[in-house]
Design an enzyme around this catalytic site. Structure first.
Site, PDB file in Angstrom:
ATOM      1  N   LYS A  35       0.764  -1.165   0.003  1.00 22.63           N
ATOM      2  CA  LYS A  35       0.086  -0.030  -0.075  1.00 22.63           C
ATOM      3  C   LYS A  35       0.923   1.161   0.003  1.00 22.63           C
ATOM      4  O   LYS A  35       0.527   2.289  -0.684  1.00 22.63           O
ATOM      5  CB  LYS A  35      -0.827   0.022   1.256  1.00 22.63           C
ATOM      6  CG  LYS A  35      -2.007  -1.162   1.266  1.00 22.63           C
ATOM      7  CD  LYS A  35      -3.034  -0.861   2.472  1.00 22.63           C
ATOM      8  CE  LYS A  35      -2.063  -1.065   3.648  1.00 22.63           C
ATOM      9  NZ  LYS A  35      -1.510  -2.233   3.903  1.00 22.63           N
ATOM     10  N   THR A  36       1.496   1.390   0.914  1.00 17.29           N
ATOM     11  CA  THR A  36       2.596   2.490   1.020  1.00 17.29           C
ATOM     12  C   THR A  36       3.553   2.611  -0.383  1.00 17.29           C
ATOM     13  O   THR A  36       3.645   3.614  -0.694  1.00 17.29           O
ATOM     14  CB  THR A  36       3.408   2.415   2.305  1.00 17.29           C
ATOM     15  OG1 THR A  36       2.614   2.233   3.371  1.00 17.29           O
ATOM     16  CG2 THR A  36       4.583   3.563   2.414  1.00 17.29           C
ATOM     17  N   ASP A 220      -2.146   7.823   3.629  1.00 20.01           N
ATOM     18  CA  ASP A 220      -1.710   6.452   3.989  1.00 20.01           C
ATOM     19  C   ASP A 220      -2.423   6.019   5.414  1.00 20.01           C
ATOM     20  O   ASP A 220      -2.844   7.226   6.119  1.00 20.01           O
ATOM     21  CB  ASP A 220      -0.247   6.376   4.227  1.00 20.01           C
ATOM     22  CG  ASP A 220       0.490   4.890   4.141  1.00 20.01           C
ATOM     23  OD1 ASP A 220      -0.373   3.809   3.981  1.00 20.01           O
ATOM     24  OD2 ASP A 220       1.568   4.737   4.221  1.00 20.01           O
ATOM     25  N   GLU A 221      -2.448   4.928   5.699  1.00 14.78           N
ATOM     26  CA  GLU A 221      -3.176   4.371   6.989  1.00 14.78           C
ATOM     27  C   GLU A 221      -4.281   4.986   7.264  1.00 14.78           C
ATOM     28  O   GLU A 221      -4.627   5.462   8.340  1.00 14.78           O
ATOM     29  CB  GLU A 221      -2.231   4.874   8.295  1.00 14.78           C
ATOM     30  CG  GLU A 221      -0.421   4.359   8.027  1.00 14.78           C
ATOM     31  CD  GLU A 221      -0.314   3.059   8.324  1.00 14.78           C
ATOM     32  OE1 GLU A 221      -1.288   2.273   8.583  1.00 14.78           O
ATOM     33  OE2 GLU A 221       0.760   2.556   8.397  1.00 14.78           O
ATOM     34  N   GLN A 256      -5.724  -3.221  10.516  1.00 17.44           N
ATOM     35  CA  GLN A 256      -4.874  -2.763  11.216  1.00 17.44           C
ATOM     36  C   GLN A 256      -5.235  -1.389  11.909  1.00 17.44           C
ATOM     37  O   GLN A 256      -4.594  -0.660  12.328  1.00 17.44           O
ATOM     38  CB  GLN A 256      -3.522  -2.373  10.141  1.00 17.44           C
ATOM     39  CG  GLN A 256      -3.001  -3.615   9.729  1.00 17.44           C
ATOM     40  CD  GLN A 256      -1.723  -3.204   8.979  1.00 17.44           C
ATOM     41  OE1 GLN A 256      -0.876  -2.866   9.511  1.00 17.44           O
ATOM     42  NE2 GLN A 256      -1.801  -3.386   7.554  1.00 17.44           N
ATOM     43  N   ARG A 635       4.880  -7.470  10.975  1.00 15.06           N
ATOM     44  CA  ARG A 635       6.142  -6.659  10.911  1.00 15.06           C
ATOM     45  C   ARG A 635       7.469  -7.492  10.227  1.00 15.06           C
ATOM     46  O   ARG A 635       8.403  -6.786   9.952  1.00 15.06           O
ATOM     47  CB  ARG A 635       6.378  -6.048  12.053  1.00 15.06           C
ATOM     48  CG  ARG A 635       5.455  -4.988  12.904  1.00 15.06           C
ATOM     49  CD  ARG A 635       5.014  -4.005  11.795  1.00 15.06           C
ATOM     50  NE  ARG A 635       3.750  -4.429  11.065  1.00 15.06           N
ATOM     51  CZ  ARG A 635       3.233  -3.736   9.737  1.00 15.06           C
ATOM     52  NH1 ARG A 635       3.869  -2.996   9.214  1.00 15.06           N
ATOM     53  NH2 ARG A 635       2.160  -4.125   9.393  1.00 15.06           N
TER      54      ARG A 635
HETATM   55  P1  ATP Z   1       1.485  -2.130   5.877  1.00 11.12           P
HETATM   56  O1  ATP Z   1       0.311  -2.478   5.801  1.00 11.12           O
HETATM   57  O2  ATP Z   1       2.346  -2.916   7.114  1.00 11.12           O
HETATM   58  O3  ATP Z   1       1.699  -0.605   6.033  1.00 11.12           O
HETATM   59  P2  ATP Z   1       2.084  -1.949   3.174  1.00 11.12           P
HETATM   60  O4  ATP Z   1       0.820  -2.478   2.535  1.00 11.12           O
HETATM   61  O5  ATP Z   1       2.002  -0.634   3.240  1.00 11.12           O
HETATM   62  O6  ATP Z   1       2.300  -2.739   4.635  1.00 11.12           O
HETATM   63  P3  ATP Z   1       4.750  -1.949   1.805  1.00 11.12           P
HETATM   64  O7  ATP Z   1       5.310  -1.280   3.153  1.00 11.12           O
HETATM   65  O8  ATP Z   1       4.356  -0.780   0.884  1.00 11.12           O
HETATM   66  O9  ATP Z   1       3.200  -2.624   2.372  1.00 11.12           O
HETATM   67  O10 ATP Z   1       5.031  -3.124   1.217  1.00 11.12           O
HETATM   68  C1  ATP Z   1       5.740  -4.140   2.039  1.00 11.12           C
HETATM   69  C2  ATP Z   1       7.262  -4.853   1.539  1.00 11.12           C
HETATM   70  O11 ATP Z   1       7.022  -5.193   0.236  1.00 11.12           O
HETATM   71  C3  ATP Z   1       8.080  -3.470   1.373  1.00 11.12           C
HETATM   72  O12 ATP Z   1       9.430  -4.083   1.438  1.00 11.12           O
HETATM   73  C4  ATP Z   1       7.780  -3.567  -0.252  1.00 11.12           C
HETATM   74  O13 ATP Z   1       9.166  -2.741  -0.646  1.00 11.12           O
HETATM   75  C5  ATP Z   1       7.648  -4.758  -0.711  1.00 11.12           C
HETATM   76  N1  ATP Z   1       6.918  -4.698  -2.064  1.00 11.12           N
HETATM   77  C6  ATP Z   1       5.651  -4.179  -2.324  1.00 11.12           C
HETATM   78  N2  ATP Z   1       5.321  -4.405  -3.375  1.00 11.12           N
HETATM   79  C7  ATP Z   1       6.279  -4.937  -3.980  1.00 11.12           C
HETATM   80  C8  ATP Z   1       6.551  -5.695  -5.270  1.00 11.12           C
HETATM   81  N3  ATP Z   1       5.492  -5.572  -6.434  1.00 11.12           N
HETATM   82  N4  ATP Z   1       7.630  -6.216  -5.550  1.00 11.12           N
HETATM   83  C9  ATP Z   1       8.514  -6.426  -4.806  1.00 11.12           C
HETATM   84  N5  ATP Z   1       8.542  -6.083  -3.624  1.00 11.12           N
HETATM   85  C10 ATP Z   1       7.287  -5.236  -3.095  1.00 11.12           C
HETATM   86 MG    MG Z   2       2.231   0.779   4.749  1.00 14.00          MG
END
Ligand code: ATP
Ligand code: MG
Length: 748
Positions: A35-36, A220-221, A256, A635
C-alpha cells in the site's frame, strides 16, 4: 521520462491502483501488500506521467518518520527534490496551515504548541481556581473529555448541557480552558486539527485557495483517521459539494485499525466511496504480500480470522514457507529477556544487522527487562517512539524521592517533587525558598525548615511544606528499617501518593504510568537479586584503582547503588541515532514498519490482550487487541519469535500468568515450541492449536477438573467452541470462574 522505473516494480493490481483514472480511489489491502509503495509510486506517476506539479500534491501519513521516509522514496524515484510538495502528518499539515493563516484562524502570530503534560497542568489550574475537588473529579478525566470533544469537532457551544447532568462543570472547565488558551496563545494537539477544520469552514477564501492549489490528496493508514481528520479531508477535497476537481487516493487496512481508543473510526473505510462521491470511484484490492514468509503470513491470517467485524481480504505470498515461528515459554520476564537477547546475539554472529531486529511489546513498561539484558550484554539498542524507561517523567519523579531520601542536599530532586503530586505548595513558595537558599548559600531542604521556624512563610505555605518534610522523614525511617530495596521503592511510590496520583484516572496514558511505577519496583527487586552488571564492572575498576592507591572502597548502600545504576542506564544504554542498533518499541509505534527478525514479547492474558479488553466481553476492544497482534506479526519478514512467561513479577511479587489466547489462534503446524531450559527446539504435536489443552469434547458439565492455580473444581458450564471455548468451573477454594479452555490447561 522513465515510466518503466515507476511501473516495473509493481504487480498488476498495484499498477491498476497507481494508474487509476478514477477521481476517488480506495486501496484496501492487508499488511505488507505494498500500500505504501503504491502511494509513493502513484505520486511519482502523477508527477512524471500526468505532469501534475508537485506543488499541487498533498500526501498525509501517520508519523513524522513515515513522512520523511515517503519524501525520501519519492525523491529517489523522481531524482529531484520535492520541497514544495506537502508531505506530512495531519498534525504537521494543520500546524503549517495555522502558521500561514494565524490571523484568519484567530490566533496570535507566535502561538505556542503545548503537549499533553502542559495541557493537564492548565486543566488542573482551572479546576483549582473553580474550586472543583480533584479527588472526586480527576483532572485527567476532564482533559480526556476535552480532547474527545475536539476530536469529534465539538466546541462547548455545540454540546448539549442537558446531557451533562451532575457533570456540567466539565463544560465550564472546557470553556475556561478554551478561553485561557486563546488568551495566552496556546494550542494543544487536538486543537491543531479542530482549528484547521474551522479554518475551512469559516474562511471561504482560504479554503478556495487551497482547493485551487491541490489537485491530488493522498492518505496512508487511512483506517486510523478520526472524525475531525476525516471531515477536514472531506471539506478540503470539495466532497461536501456536488462537484470538485480534486482527486483523493487513500490506502488502508481495516485489520490494522488500532487507534479506536483515540477516536479513530474504521467505518471511514466503508464510508469512503459513499462520502467521496464526486466523479468516479474505484476500489482496488491488493492480495499479494511481499514482506513475510509463508508461515508468518499464515499465522497472521489465522489470528485475524477470529475477528468478526471485517471487510474481508485475501492475502497470499509466493515466498517460501520459511522457518517455523518460535514460541518461547519463559520461566519469568528475566528469562524471557535473556532468550530474546540470546537470539539476537546469534543473529548478529551469523552476520545479521542489529537494525533489522525489533523487540515489540504491548506497553512501554515492558521495555525494562529487555533494556536491562541488552545493557548487560553490551548490545546497542534504541527505544523508539517513547522515552527510555529511566527517562520517563513518573520514573524520574520516583527516583527524585529516592535521591532526596539518600541525600537532602539534592536540590534538583527536591524541586522536582516538592509539589509532585500536588500538595498545595505554590510556585511562589518555592521561589521564596529558592531565593532564601541563594542568600544563605545553603540547600533548599535546610532553608525550607528555617523559613518555617522563623515564620517567613505564610501559615498555609508553612503547613504544606512541613507536610512534605514529614513525608520524606517518614520514608527515611522505612529506608533505615532494613527493608529490601524493592520494599522501599514500593513504599516510596505508594506513600508519596505518586501511584495514586497517576492511577486516579482511567486513561491508557495514566495506566501506562502506573504500570511503569510497578515496573520500577520490579527493577528494584531484580537489583536486590542480581545487582547491576555495569555497576559491578565499574566498582571492580574502582577497586583495582583503589587497591593500588591504598584507599579503601566504600560500600554503597543499596539505594545509592540502585540510583547509580538508574542514572547509568538512563545515560548510557541508548545507542546513538546513527549506530546500528536493535529497535525496541510498542506495537502501536511499529505500524507501517518492517524488520527481518521480530520478537513479540509478553504474550500473556491480561498483558496482551490487555486486561481491560478481556473484561470487555462483548468484544470491541478485544478485536482491537487482535488487530494489534496482527500488526505485530506482520512486521516480520524472515523470523518471528513469540514469547510469554509463566510467571511475571507484578508489584514486586511473582504471579502466575497464562499464555495469550492469541497464541492458541496460531495453527500448531506453523510453530516450534521452545521451553525454558531446553536448548534444542522440539516440534509441537500438530493437532488443532499450538497449545496442549483439553479438547472441547473432553470437558463436560459435572466433570472434576484440576487447575494449576485454582486447584480442584467441577465444571458447571461450557460455552463456545474451538479457540473460543470457555468453561465455568466451581473451584473448591476459589469460587466459580470462567476460563478459556485452550489456555486453562485443565487436568481432567
Ligand atoms: P503495511 O500494511 O504494514 O503498512 P504496506 O501494505 O504498506 O504494509 P509496503 O510497506 O508498501 O506494504 O510493502 C511491504 C514490502 O513489500 C516492502 O518491503 C515493499 O518494498 C515490498 N513490495 C511491495 N510491493 C512489491 C512488489 N510488487 N515487488 C517487490 N516488492 C514489493
Ligand atoms: Mg504501509
Amino acid at each position: 521520462m522513465d515510466i518503466s522505473q515507476i511501473i516495473d516494480p509493481l504487480n498488476k493490481a498495484q499498477r491498476q491502483a497507481v494508474c487509476s483514472e478514477a477521481q476517488n480511489t480506495l486501496v484496501l489491502a492487508g499488511a505488507g501488500s505494498g500500500k505504501t509503495r503504491v502511494l509513493v509510486h502513484r505520486i511519482a506517476w502523477l508527477v512524471q506521467v500526468e505532469n501534475v506539479s508537485p506543488y499541487s500534491i498533498m500526501a498525509v501519513t501517520f508519523t513524522n518518520k513515515a513522512a520523511g521516509e515517503m519524501r525520501f522514496r519519492i525523491e529517489n524515484l523522481l531524482k529531484t527534490p520535492t520541497r514544495n510538495m506537502w508531505v506530512g502528518t495531519f498534525h504537521g499539515l494543520a500546524h503549517r496551515l495555522l502558521r500561514a493563516h494565524w490571523k484568519d484562524a484567530k490566533l496570535v502570530e507566535n502561538f505556542q504548541i503545548i503537549d499533553s503534560d502542559d495541557q493537564l497542568r492548565l486543566v488542573k489550574r482551572i479546576m483549582k481556581e473553580m474550586g472543583i475537588d480533584d479527588k472526586k473529579h480527576p483532572p485527567r478525566e476532564v482533559q480526556w473529555f476535552i480532547n474527545e470533544c475536539k476530536d469529534n469537532g465539538l466546541r462547548v457551544a455545540q454540546l448539549n448541557v442537558r446531557e451533562f447532568h451532575n457533570r456540567e462543570f466539565m463544560l465550564d472547565v472546557y470553556l475556561q480552558y478554551e478561553e485561557l488558551c486563546q488568551r495566552t496563545g496556546m494550542v494543544d494537539f487536538a486543537e491543531l486539527l479542530l482549528r484547521a477544520h474551522e479554518l475551512w469552514l469559516h474562511q471561504a477564501h482560504i479554503l478556495k485557495h487551497y482547493q485551487q492549489r491541490f489537485s491530488h490528496i493522498l492518505v496512508d493508514e487511512f483506517q486510523d483517521t478520526n472524525t475531525i481528520q476525516y471531515a477536514w479531508l472531506k471539506v478540503l477535497s470539495g466532497n461536501n459539494l456536488p462537484t470538485t476537481h480534486i482527486n483523493t487516493f487513500v490506502v488502508g487496512d481495516d485489520d490494522q485499525s488500532i487507534y479506536g481508543w483515540r477516536g479513530a473510526k474504521i467505518e471511514h473505510i466503508r464510508e469512503f466511496t459513499h462520502d467521496f462521491k464526486a466523479g468516479t470511484s474505484e476500489t482496488v484490492r491488493l492480495e499479494q504480500n511481499y514482506r513475510s514468509t509463508g508461515n508468518i503470513l499464515e499465522a497472521a491470517n489465522s489470528v485475524i480470522a477470529n475477528n468478526s467485524e471485517r471487510l474481508g481480504k485475501v492475502l497470499w505470498t509466493d515466498d517460501s514457507e520459511g522457518e517455523l515461528l518460535q514460541i518461547y515459554k519463559a520461566f519469568n520476564e528475566i528469562d524471557e529477556a535473556a532468550y530474546v537477547c540470546g537470539q539476537i546475539e546469534k543473529w548478529i554472529d551469523n552476520g545479521g544487522k542489529r537494525s533489522d531486529v525489533a523487540i515489540l511489546y504491548r506497553s512501554n513498561a515492558q521495555s525494562q527487562p529487555h533494556e536491562y539484558e541488552l545493557v548487560k550484554r553490551g548490545v546497542p539498542y534504541r527505544v523508539y517512539g517513547g522515552l527510555r524507561f529511566y527517562d520517563r517523567a513518573e520514573i524520574k519523579d520516583a527516583l527524585a524521592y529516592m535521591r532526596l531520601i539518600a541525600n537532602r542536599q539534592d536540590d534538583a530532586a527536591l524541586e522536582r517533587i516538592i509539589n509532585t503530586p500536588t500538595r498545595g505548595i505554590g510556585q511562589r513558595t518555592v521561589d521564596i525558598i529558592r531565593q532564601a537558599a541563594k542568600e544563605k548559600q545553603q540547600n533548599l531542604w535546610q532553608t525550607a525548615q528555617e523559613l518555617i521556624a522563623d515564620k517567613t512563610l505564610s501559615a498555609r505555605a508553612a503547613a504544606s511544606v512541613q507536610k512534605f518534610i514529614d513525608l520524606i522523614e517518614e520514608l527515611q525511617v522505612n529506608a533505615d528499617e532494613d527493608l529490601s530495596l524493592a520494599e522501599q521503592v514500593s513504599h516510596i511510590v505508594e506513600i508519596s501518593l505518586l501511584k495514586e496520583f497517576h492511577g486516579k484516572e482511567n486513561s491508557e496514558r495514566a495506566q501506562a504510568k502506573v504500570e511503569n511505577l510497578d515496573e520500577l519496583v520490579n527493577a528494584a527487586k531484580r537489583f536486590d537479586d542480581e545487582g547491576d552488571p555495569l555497576l559491578d564492572a565499574m566498582l571492580e575498576a574502582k577497586d583495582e584503582a583503589s587497591s593500588s592507591s591504598g584507599e579503601e572502597l566504600q560500600a554503597m548502600n543499596p539505594m545509592a547503588e540502585f540510583l547509580a545504576h538508574a542514572a547509568l542506564e538512563a545515560g548510557e544504554g541508548q545507542a546513538d541515532e546513527w549506530q546500528d542498533c536493535v529497535q525496541l518499541m510498542t506495537l502501536h509505534s511499529a505500524k507501517g514498519l518492517e524488520f527481518e527478525l521480530v520478537f513479540l514479547s509478553g504474550l500473556e492474558q491480561g498483558l496482551f490482550p490487555h486486561k481491560n479488553a478481556i473484561q470487555d466481553y462483548v468484544g470491541g476492544r478485544l478485536e482491537e487487541e487482535r488487530r494489534l497482534c496482527y500488526v505485530g506479526i506482520t512486521r516480520a519478514r524472515q523470523q518471528l519469535h513469540l514469547t510469554h512467561a509463566e510467571s511475571r513479577t507484578i508489584y514486586g511479587r511473582s504471579e502466575l500468568s497464562y499464555a495469550s489466547q492469541f497464541l492458541s489462534e496460531i495453527p500448531a503446524s506453523l510453530v516450534s515450541q521452545v521451553r525454558a531450559g531446553q536448548n534444542n527446539f522440539s516440534r509441537n504435536t500438530p493437532s488443532g492449536s499450538s497449545f496442549a489443552a483439553a479438547e472441547d469434547d473432553d470437558v463436560y458439565i459435572g466433570q472434576s477438573v484440576s487447575h494449576k492455580k485454582f486447584g480442584e473444581g467441577i465444571v458447571v458450564d461450557v460455552e463456545g467452541s474451538g479457540a473460543r471455548a470457555r468453561v465455568q468451573v466451581s473451584f473448591d477454594n476459589y469460587g466459580t470462574r470462567w476460563l478459556m479452555l485452550k489456555v486453562a490447561n485443565l487436568v481432567t
